[in-house]
Design an enzyme around this catalytic site. Structure first.
Site, PDB file in Angstrom:
ATOM      1  N   HIS A  41       0.826  -1.208   0.000  1.00 17.61           N
ATOM      2  CA  HIS A  41       0.000   0.000   0.000  1.00 17.61           C
ATOM      3  C   HIS A  41       0.858   1.257   0.000  1.00 17.61           C
ATOM      4  CE1 HIS A  41      -3.817  -2.216   1.489  1.00 17.61           C
ATOM      5  NE2 HIS A  41      -3.766  -2.115   0.179  1.00 17.61           N
ATOM      6  N   HIS A  74      -0.333  -8.853   0.485  1.00 21.82           N
ATOM      7  CA  HIS A  74      -1.442  -9.029   1.427  1.00 21.82           C
ATOM      8  C   HIS A  74      -2.068 -10.410   1.372  1.00 21.82           C
ATOM      9  CE1 HIS A  74      -1.277  -4.818  -0.089  1.00 21.82           C
ATOM     10  NE2 HIS A  74      -1.233  -4.586   1.191  1.00 21.82           N
ATOM     11  N   CYS A  96       3.205 -12.148   1.962  1.00 21.22           N
ATOM     12  CA  CYS A  96       4.225 -12.159   3.021  1.00 21.22           C
ATOM     13  C   CYS A  96       4.163 -13.490   3.766  1.00 21.22           C
ATOM     14  CB  CYS A  96       3.970 -11.009   4.000  1.00 21.22           C
ATOM     15  SG  CYS A  96       5.131 -11.048   5.375  1.00 21.22           S
ATOM     16  N   HIS A 124     -10.191  -4.949   4.069  1.00 18.70           N
ATOM     17  CA  HIS A 124      -8.730  -4.903   3.856  1.00 18.70           C
ATOM     18  C   HIS A 124      -8.332  -6.158   3.065  1.00 18.70           C
ATOM     19  CE1 HIS A 124      -4.416  -4.977   4.592  1.00 18.70           C
ATOM     20  NE2 HIS A 124      -4.518  -3.689   4.844  1.00 18.70           N
ATOM     21  N   GLU A 126      -5.793  -8.047   3.109  1.00 20.41           N
ATOM     22  CA  GLU A 126      -5.268  -9.173   3.910  1.00 20.41           C
ATOM     23  C   GLU A 126      -6.420  -9.955   4.537  1.00 20.41           C
ATOM     24  OE1 GLU A 126      -2.224  -8.365   6.943  1.00 20.41           O
ATOM     25  OE2 GLU A 126      -2.959 -10.114   8.054  1.00 20.41           O
ATOM     26  N   THR A 164      -2.363  -9.078  10.634  1.00 20.44           N
ATOM     27  CA  THR A 164      -0.979  -8.870  11.112  1.00 20.44           C
ATOM     28  C   THR A 164      -0.651  -7.420  11.456  1.00 20.44           C
ATOM     29  OG1 THR A 164      -0.258  -8.568   8.834  1.00 20.44           O
ATOM     30  CG2 THR A 164      -0.027 -10.779   9.761  1.00 20.44           C
ATOM     31  N   CYS A 194       2.557  -8.847  13.406  1.00 19.71           N
ATOM     32  CA  CYS A 194       3.886  -9.264  12.967  1.00 19.71           C
ATOM     33  C   CYS A 194       4.985  -8.450  13.647  1.00 19.71           C
ATOM     34  CB  CYS A 194       3.984  -9.149  11.450  1.00 19.71           C
ATOM     35  SG  CYS A 194       4.348  -7.490  10.914  1.00 19.71           S
ATOM     36  N   SER A 222      -2.908   2.330   4.137  1.00 20.59           N
ATOM     37  CA  SER A 222      -1.945   1.425   4.779  1.00 20.59           C
ATOM     38  C   SER A 222      -2.363   1.204   6.226  1.00 20.59           C
ATOM     39  CB  SER A 222      -0.540   2.032   4.708  1.00 20.59           C
ATOM     40  OG  SER A 222       0.273   1.481   5.712  1.00 20.59           O
ATOM     41  N   SER A 223      -2.731  -0.037   6.530  1.00 23.53           N
ATOM     42  CA  SER A 223      -3.244  -0.351   7.864  1.00 23.53           C
ATOM     43  C   SER A 223      -2.203  -0.041   8.939  1.00 23.53           C
ATOM     44  CB  SER A 223      -3.624  -1.833   7.907  1.00 23.53           C
ATOM     45  OG  SER A 223      -4.032  -2.200   9.180  1.00 23.53           O
TER      46      SER A 223
END
Ligand code: SF4
Length: 315
Positions: A41, A74, A96, A124, A126, A164, A194, A222-223
Site C-alpha cells: 500500500h 497481502h 508475506c 482490507h 489481507e 498482522t 507481525c 496502509s493499515s
C-alpha cells in the site's frame, strides 16, 4: 528544530520481498508483469514499478492469457489461486510469509473442528485473503461491541486469529471480550501481529516521549501506518499521516521544537527524506536530524524458487 527519526521505521521484510519479486520478475521475464492489487500500500512504490513495466490490476480477468502474474504481499483468497490455475497463468506469489503463517494457523483450527473468528478490518485485502484461504466460514470482528453482537452460540468450539497489522492494544480488548464469551476459545500463543508492526509501534511510543508532534509517512490505505498515527494520538501527541513532503502542513509543526518522524512498513526511506526536505523548507530555525536508539531488524524472507533459479513460474 530537532527532527527525531524513529528506529525501526519504513520497509519491513515482507515489503522488501514483494517489491523484489516484481523487480526480478521484470528482469527475468521482461515487461509487462501483471500485479494483482497494489503490491504494497504505497503509491510511490506502485508508480516506480509501473515505470519499470509492471501493470497493476484488481482482478485476474484483466490479465491476458499467459502473462506473468504476481499476487500482492497481502495474500489472496483460494478462489483467486484457483482461477489463476484454471487459466494456467504463470504466478509468483508475493504474499508475506507472516500472512501465510496466519492462513495456515486458521486452516489448522478449522481442521480441528473449530469455528474461526478473525479480528481485522472489513475490506482490507489481507482480511479478504485470509477469509478466503481457510476453506470454511469465518466470522470477522472489528470491535468489542461486535463481540457482544455475535450470534455464535457460546458453547461452540471457536478459535481466533488476527490481521498482522493491527495494534496489540486494539486486539487486547477484543480478545478479552472473546475469552469472556467463549470459555474454551483458543488462539495463537503470541498474537499474529507481525514483528515489523510491533517494532514500529514500540518505536512510535518511544518517539512520543520526546516529540511534540509525530509525522507518519505512509499511504491512507496502509493499515500499519494508520495504527502508528492512532498510537501517537492515544499517548497524547498530535500525530499526522502524510504520503510525502508535499502533504506537510506548516501548522502541524509551527512552534514545535521536536518533530518525531516515522514511516509505515510500506513507505520507502526516500519519502522520509522528502519530508525532512519539506521541513527544512518551512522551518524558521535550523533543522537537525537524529535517529533514536531502537531495535535493529535483521529479518529477510527468501524469494520464491522461480526467482532463485532458472525454473519458469508454476502455472
Ligand atoms: S507488515 Fe508484517 S505481515 Fe505485513 S508484509 Fe510486513 S512483515 Fe509481512
Amino acid at each position: 528544530m530537532r527532527v527525531i527519526l524513529a528506529q525501526p521505521r519504513g520497509f519491513c521484510a515482507g515489503v522488501v520481498r514483494a517489491i523484489d519479486i516484481v523487480e526480478r520478475a521484470l528482469e527475468k521475464y521482461g515487461e509487462p508483469v501483471y500485479v494483482r492489487h497494489e503490491i504494497v500500500h504505497n503509491k510511490h512504490v506502485v508508480d516506480t514499478l509501473k515505470n519499470k513495466g509492471a501493470v497493476f490490476v484488481e482482478e485476474l480477468t484483466e490479465v491476458p492469457d499467459g502473462a506473468v502474474t504476481v499476487f500482492s504481499a497481502h495474500g489472496v483468497p483460494k478462489t483467486v489461486v484457483q482461477t489463476a490455475q484454471d487459466r494456467k497463468l504463470p504466478v509468483l506469489d508475493a504474499t508475506c510469509p507472516l500472512v501465510s503463517k496466519v492462513h495456515n494457523q486458521g486452516k489448522r483450527y478449522v481442521q480441528h473442528g473449530r469455528q474461526l473468528i478473525l479480528i481485522g478490518h472489513a475490506g482490507h485485502p489481507e482480511v479478504e485473503g485470509t477469509m478466503g484461504q481457510v476453506g470454511a466460514p469465518v466470522t470477522l470482528v472489528q470491535s468489542e461491541a461486535e463481540v457482544a453482537d455475535m450470534t455464535i452460540p457460546t458453547a461452540t468450539p471457536v478459535a481466533y486469529i488476527t490481521q498482522t497489522t493491527l495494534s496489540i492494544d486494539d486486539t487486547k480488548g477484543i480478545i478479552l471480550a472473546l475469552k469472556k464469551r467463549f470459555s474454551d476459545i483458543v488462539g495463537p500463543e503470541t498474537t499474529d501481529i507481525c514483528y515489523a508492526t510491533q517494532n514500529r509501534q514500540t518505536a512510535v511510543r518511544q518517539l512520543a516521549e520526546v516529540a511534540d508532534v509525530i509525522l507518519v509517512v505512509g499511504a491512507k490505505n496502509s493499515s500499519n501506518s494508520n495504527r502508528l498515527v492512532e498510537i501517537g494520538r492515544e499517548v497524547g501527541v498530535p500525530s499526522y499521516l502524510l504520503a510525502d513532503g508535499s502533504e506537510l502542513r506548516p501548522e502541524w509543526v509551527q512552534g514545535k521544537s521536536a518533530v518525531g518522524l516515522t514511516a509505515g512498513a510500506s513507505a520507502p526511506e526516500r519519502l522520509v527524506e522528502d519530508v525532512i526536505a519539506a521541513l527544512r523548507r518551512i522551518a524558521v530555525a535550523p533543522v537537525s536530524v537524529e535517529t533514536m536508539d531502537g531495535k535493529k531488524e535483521h529479518i529477510e524472507f527468501r524469494l520464491p524458487a522461480e526467482l532463485r533459479n532458472d525454473r519458469v513460474p508454476a502455472a
